[in-house]
Design a protein around this motif. Sequence first.
Motif, PDB file in Angstrom:
ATOM      1  N   LEU A   1       2.318  13.594  -1.840  1.00 12.50           N
ATOM      2  CA  LEU A   1       3.755  14.636  -2.176  1.00 12.50           C
ATOM      3  C   LEU A   1       3.085  14.875  -3.375  1.00 12.50           C
ATOM      4  O   LEU A   1       3.718  15.651  -3.802  1.00 12.50           O
ATOM      5  CB  LEU A   1       4.701  14.107  -2.546  1.00 12.50           C
ATOM      6  N   ARG A   2       1.757  14.768  -3.958  1.00 14.19           N
ATOM      7  CA  ARG A   2       1.147  15.557  -4.808  1.00 14.19           C
ATOM      8  C   ARG A   2      -0.067  16.697  -4.733  1.00 14.19           C
ATOM      9  O   ARG A   2      -0.907  17.503  -5.507  1.00 14.19           O
ATOM     10  CB  ARG A   2       0.831  15.087  -6.511  1.00 14.19           C
TER      11      ARG A   2
ATOM     12  N   MET B   1       1.109  -1.617   0.163  1.00 15.32           N
ATOM     13  CA  MET B   1      -0.414   0.472   0.075  1.00 15.32           C
ATOM     14  C   MET B   1       0.785   1.163  -0.241  1.00 15.32           C
ATOM     15  O   MET B   1       0.735   1.586   1.034  1.00 15.32           O
ATOM     16  CB  MET B   1      -0.618   0.116   0.831  1.00 15.32           C
ATOM     17  N   SER B   2       0.606   2.241  -1.077  1.00 13.83           N
ATOM     18  CA  SER B   2       1.578   3.286  -1.026  1.00 13.83           C
ATOM     19  C   SER B   2       0.718   4.633  -1.408  1.00 13.83           C
ATOM     20  O   SER B   2      -0.666   4.020  -1.547  1.00 13.83           O
ATOM     21  CB  SER B   2       2.578   3.076  -2.448  1.00 13.83           C
TER      22      SER B   2
END
Length: 318
Positions: free
Chosen positions: A7-8, A1-2
Amino acid sequence: MSNFRRLRQSPTIRELVRETHLTKNDVIQPFFVIEGNKKIETIPSMPGIHRYSSDLLLREIEDYIKGGGKAGLFFGLPGKKDAKASQAYSEKGVIQNAIRKIKKEFPEFLVITDVCLCAYMDHGHCGVIENDKIVNEKTLPLLCKVALSHAEAGADIIAPSDMMDMRVGEIRRALDAQNFRNTAILSYAVKYSSAYYGPFRDAANSAPAFGDRKTYQMDPANAREALKEAQQDVLEGADMVMIKPAVAYLDIIHRVREAVNVPIAAYHVSGEYSMIKAAAEKKWINERDVALETLLGIKRAGADLIITYYAKDILKWI
Ligand code: PBG
Ligand code: ZN
């Protein structure tokens, strides 16, 4: 799971984690110089690019510098061509006159000059021809004369684009012998025989009258050979090496970046420029966004510098 999207989330955080940046120090604008006064010519296959006589060229460079431009790559287009390319190394040649004027008015501006014979030879090839063959050894002395004439006029960087063997070493020796030790060499080390040069040959009126350039420019299929070319030119004394064209050769830029330790330039060539222009004219793409994305890709691949007809626009866009 990332959780990549963390960070966007915002422009600010995206800027903080951005890996590659395109800056005003990265781009170099090519300029075409013609003889005469008050002359400006359009180039149908390169919208937005012109040929200028040296007086108008100075005003164009002034604008470019005001926008933040640091360097230009200069091509001279002589009034007459012959079988010895005599205008290429004449002290009073179109490019030599222009270099003197540019360095007088803008001493800080970096003048890079293309060293080749094709625009000055009546047959349009980059070397001396005997029995329908381009003769390497007879071409080298002429290239040295061209390079010296540019250095004498005040060029900061000499950029040989002919693809003869051993020319970087010969030019380095010729420059040093005349005490031009500070004149740098940016070698077109990895120059492919490419269909993307079409619009440039319209601009410079330098298409070969017969045959093609495949006996001296590189085969687009070869990558290992590119590494050898780049390494050889560094050994011969090149201060920087160029890969050309850029977009179809991003793998080459990346690999050459790992293979040598000098700055690398990529030439985003005429056909690459004109394709974006043409699609933008049809409103099929957003010109600014596509141009910026393309040049960012070239930098990401490993280029330190990009020679591009979009340089003056980039200065406005970034
Ligand atoms: C001359 C030269 C060429 C380009 C730069 N120097 C053309 C060629 O080899 O035919 C091409 C530049 C461009 O397409 O923008 N040897
Ligand atoms: Zn040439």
